[in-house]
Design a protein around this motif. Sequence first.
Motif, PDB file in Angstrom:
ATOM      1  N   THR A  68     -57.260 -25.071  34.646  1.00 29.89           N
ATOM      2  CA  THR A  68     -57.007 -24.016  33.663  1.00 29.89           C
ATOM      3  C   THR A  68     -58.304 -23.318  33.236  1.00 29.89           C
ATOM      4  O   THR A  68     -58.264 -22.303  32.553  1.00 29.89           O
ATOM      5  CB  THR A  68     -56.297 -24.553  32.406  1.00 29.89           C
ATOM      6  N   ALA A  77     -48.337 -18.628  33.839  1.00 28.50           N
ATOM      7  CA  ALA A  77     -48.321 -20.057  33.514  1.00 28.50           C
ATOM      8  C   ALA A  77     -46.840 -20.355  33.449  1.00 28.50           C
ATOM      9  O   ALA A  77     -46.176 -20.053  32.469  1.00 28.50           O
ATOM     10  CB  ALA A  77     -49.014 -20.363  32.202  1.00 28.50           C
ATOM     11  N   LEU A  80     -45.126 -21.889  30.500  1.00 34.21           N
ATOM     12  CA  LEU A  80     -45.069 -21.028  29.318  1.00 34.21           C
ATOM     13  C   LEU A  80     -43.933 -20.012  29.454  1.00 34.21           C
ATOM     14  O   LEU A  80     -43.203 -19.735  28.503  1.00 34.21           O
ATOM     15  CB  LEU A  80     -46.412 -20.320  29.114  1.00 34.21           C
ATOM     16  N   LYS A  81     -43.767 -19.486  30.655  1.00 32.89           N
ATOM     17  CA  LYS A  81     -42.659 -18.550  30.875  1.00 32.89           C
ATOM     18  C   LYS A  81     -41.316 -19.222  30.604  1.00 32.89           C
ATOM     19  O   LYS A  81     -40.415 -18.616  30.017  1.00 32.89           O
ATOM     20  CB  LYS A  81     -42.696 -18.026  32.308  1.00 32.89           C
ATOM     21  N   LEU A 102     -47.253 -12.422  31.416  1.00 31.38           N
ATOM     22  CA  LEU A 102     -48.066 -12.859  30.274  1.00 31.38           C
ATOM     23  C   LEU A 102     -49.272 -11.948  30.089  1.00 31.38           C
ATOM     24  O   LEU A 102     -49.919 -11.558  31.061  1.00 31.38           O
ATOM     25  CB  LEU A 102     -48.523 -14.315  30.473  1.00 31.38           C
ATOM     26  N   THR A 104     -52.704 -10.484  27.368  1.00 33.72           N
ATOM     27  CA  THR A 104     -53.692 -10.816  26.342  1.00 33.72           C
ATOM     28  C   THR A 104     -53.215 -10.211  25.008  1.00 33.72           C
ATOM     29  O   THR A 104     -53.830  -9.284  24.490  1.00 33.72           O
ATOM     30  CB  THR A 104     -55.086 -10.287  26.760  1.00 33.72           C
ATOM     31  N   ILE A 250     -52.285 -14.298  23.085  1.00 39.71           N
ATOM     32  CA  ILE A 250     -51.281 -14.435  24.146  1.00 39.71           C
ATOM     33  C   ILE A 250     -50.007 -13.696  23.729  1.00 39.71           C
ATOM     34  O   ILE A 250     -49.475 -13.910  22.647  1.00 39.71           O
ATOM     35  CB  ILE A 250     -50.930 -15.918  24.442  1.00 39.71           C
ATOM     36  N   TRP A 252     -46.401 -11.414  25.731  1.00 36.33           N
ATOM     37  CA  TRP A 252     -45.628 -11.359  26.963  1.00 36.33           C
ATOM     38  C   TRP A 252     -44.810 -10.087  27.057  1.00 36.33           C
ATOM     39  O   TRP A 252     -44.470  -9.473  26.043  1.00 36.33           O
ATOM     40  CB  TRP A 252     -44.716 -12.571  27.096  1.00 36.33           C
ATOM     41  N   THR A 274     -54.738 -13.156  32.328  1.00 38.40           N
ATOM     42  CA  THR A 274     -54.755 -13.674  30.963  1.00 38.40           C
ATOM     43  C   THR A 274     -55.361 -15.078  30.972  1.00 38.40           C
ATOM     44  O   THR A 274     -54.993 -15.904  31.809  1.00 38.40           O
ATOM     45  CB  THR A 274     -53.324 -13.692  30.397  1.00 38.40           C
ATOM     46  N   ASN A 276     -56.426 -18.376  31.442  1.00 37.37           N
ATOM     47  CA  ASN A 276     -55.675 -19.528  31.908  1.00 37.37           C
ATOM     48  C   ASN A 276     -55.648 -20.646  30.870  1.00 37.37           C
ATOM     49  O   ASN A 276     -54.615 -21.248  30.599  1.00 37.37           O
ATOM     50  CB  ASN A 276     -56.368 -20.043  33.174  1.00 37.37           C
ATOM     51  N   GLN A 279     -53.400 -19.649  27.938  1.00 35.76           N
ATOM     52  CA  GLN A 279     -51.999 -19.704  28.378  1.00 35.76           C
ATOM     53  C   GLN A 279     -51.484 -21.140  28.364  1.00 35.76           C
ATOM     54  O   GLN A 279     -50.412 -21.435  27.838  1.00 35.76           O
ATOM     55  CB  GLN A 279     -51.852 -19.233  29.824  1.00 35.76           C
ATOM     56  N   HIS A 280     -52.264 -22.014  28.986  1.00 38.20           N
ATOM     57  CA  HIS A 280     -51.803 -23.389  29.137  1.00 38.20           C
ATOM     58  C   HIS A 280     -51.850 -24.149  27.810  1.00 38.20           C
ATOM     59  O   HIS A 280     -51.051 -25.054  27.604  1.00 38.20           O
ATOM     60  CB  HIS A 280     -52.605 -24.097  30.234  1.00 38.20           C
TER      61      HIS A 280
END
Lengths: 404, 404
Positions: A68, A77, A80-81, A102, A104, A250, A252, A274, A276, A279-280
């Motif tokens: 990540t 990610a 996350l989706k 995703l 910023t 973050i 979307w 974005t 990583n 996101q994670h």
Amino acid sequence: MTTTDTGKTLRLASWAQNTAPSPMQDMLALTARPGLISFGLGLPNQELFPREAFAEASADVLRNKPHTLQYGPAGVAHTLKTSIVELMKGRGVTCTEDEIFLTTGAQQAINMLARLLLEPGGQVLTEEITYPGFLQVLEPFAPELLTVPSCPQTGMDVDAVEALLQAGKRPAFIYSITDGHNPLGSSMSREKREKLARLAREYGVPIVEDDPYGFLSYDEVSVPPLKALESEWVFYAGSFSKILAPGVRIGWLIVPEALIQKLSVVKESYDINTANWSQHSVAAYMESGKLAEHLQLLRREYSARRDTMLRAIEAYFPAETRAEKPSNGMFLWVELPDFVDVPTLLRDAVEHKKVAFFPGQAFDTPGNTKGKHGMRLNFSNATHEQIEQGIKGIGELIEAQRSK
Amino acid sequence: MTTTDTGKTLRLASWAQNTAPSPMQDMLALTARPGLISFGLGLPNQELFPREAFAEASADVLRNKPHTLQYGPAGVAHTLKTSIVELMKGRGVTCTEDEIFLTTGAQQAINMLARLLLEPGGQVLTEEITYPGFLQVLEPFAPELLTVPSCPQTGMDVDAVEALLQAGKRPAFIYSITDGHNPLGSSMSREKREKLARLAREYGVPIVEDDPYGFLSYDEVSVPPLKALESEWVFYAGSFSKILAPGVRIGWLIVPEALIQKLSVVKESYDINTANWSQHSVAAYMESGKLAEHLQLLRREYSARRDTMLRAIEAYFPAETRAEKPSNGMFLWVELPDFVDVPTLLRDAVEHKKVAFFPGQAFDTPGNTKGKHGMRLNFSNATHEQIEQGIKGIGELIEAQRSK
């Protein structure tokens, strides 16, 4: 603007030559003054950030997922989706991971859509009073703005939208803050949503639905976003800034799958992908399942602050004041009596009462003055005591203006 | 591209209608195949990320600085700027915190400058072979590209730049990857730097200096960036992606102070502000003082990999092959003999040898074919064994093409 000893002057792109510093940035600098009560910016309450749970999630990610810290495919990610698909289900929106991109933050989401949809000099349809950060997005395109009025209770005047479309206007897109409107606080009525969604489809004009506030809903029953009513012609932008923390950046998009590849091209040119790691970290927080409870907390805390502010307005502002109770978000729009000079009120409020708000005219589209007697009050960021004290102080200044 | 049952078709902005998916994105998907040796992307080595030190820094930030999860003024983490001032000193650049603007990576920095400087249809001066991510930035502007050749040892042909300026051309800016050029690996000679900096000042044409690789220097003595030679007309973009970790997305601009406010306006419209949390995490890592040692590690590891790759090319590629030894960065540019069909070579390499690289033509500016027999090889991401094995495999395929 820069002239060297060779007498040469730096040429900026024409839009940039006269662009003004953002009032939001000025406000951010202003509210950094110690002791100032700020109803100015749209800040979520810092005390309520789920800091420990998020720190845990983020530490876990760094410990167990070293990749990540690497580049990653733009906007991906997957976990996350999947969490976002679930989250949207709760709002009545059915979508798949393949329709999610995703970003910023939601600001970038809106910017990317404008980039994809708008030609320089093209048309955009928006409300007369709207989010200045959206107008900033449009500025370099020097677009033709088509504007429609808004009702403080029921939102955008959709009949006016229809009239423009019937008259042959075909904007690149319609911009809608459907819930917890910034700055008006309004949420669009169900009837208007249905009609607007139908118009988009019928005329083939996409809607960009900017929805950072939809999840901050304070009524028992909330109306689904436009995206739930029309999946193909509504492009939805969501954000973790108001429901988790803005410092993570973050957001979307939910768009028809055919647009995802185009968005990847824009995204790569903007900032590659974005972050990583961020996101994670958000993905890990979402997987902990703690968001639902956190949202309950925010709804409870923010609606209580909203009610305190409404009571204070009732108590300390003139009887002619109009203020609607917002069902969503973090803003109250107040229409002050005609005798009030709002910029002077702001200056005096900061100087003499140590309290800041946003004058309504900052939200006027160019050429429009409907916000002249308005003010936007943020109720999420201050304590109940500060709200009481701040509104009282502003009320006293309004009375002083009346007696002049 | 989207047609509904009402027969309406979604109109995209004209640049977006025909934009191709990015070859970088395709490569990223390709290199995710298990077992594939990738010389394709410009990935720093994941094994070398200072993961523990960074995790410590980031955890500290979340523990002690809750405001870092909030919005913040655009591009401001003062302590990080102070660390950048120090870092730049080591490269011979004198600047102050007030000239630094923090960005979501160097890609955004470049994009923001283009936004600020370039009109739709305006002119930009770049090399015939250049970074495709820069061309992606330009695409929506449909600019007129003025191009000059490059020398694999000494970089951009600055005499050709002078000739264009003398002929009256006044591009919005000149784009220069001064050190560890992507994809050519070249670093500009001192003489050329001095002349280019002088030209910028003399003609009043700014230089955008894209410098993600400058800190990855493998020679005892390195030449200072253009920014050190001309502070007013060189706008410098730096990045933590290659020296710390790309997953954090933090970069910086150094520009004349007069431009900072304009950048704030662009930044706010792009993504409000650079993630506060990430900024402060990087700041805390920088304050730990560990970067200097980490850079030593990267220089040692990457230069050893570069040398292994050069030896392997010497051993396994045809004698007619030309490859320069780069003094900076993570790329080797290889000119293959004319008989080599590079796209076929790539396809076969992926299929039969499980190794990927970037074909030179992906870096050609439109209308130019100078990259036709070139290939870009990344040497930072693979192990010594993978480098030996991968180059050997490609060499065998080249020999097979020769015998056809």
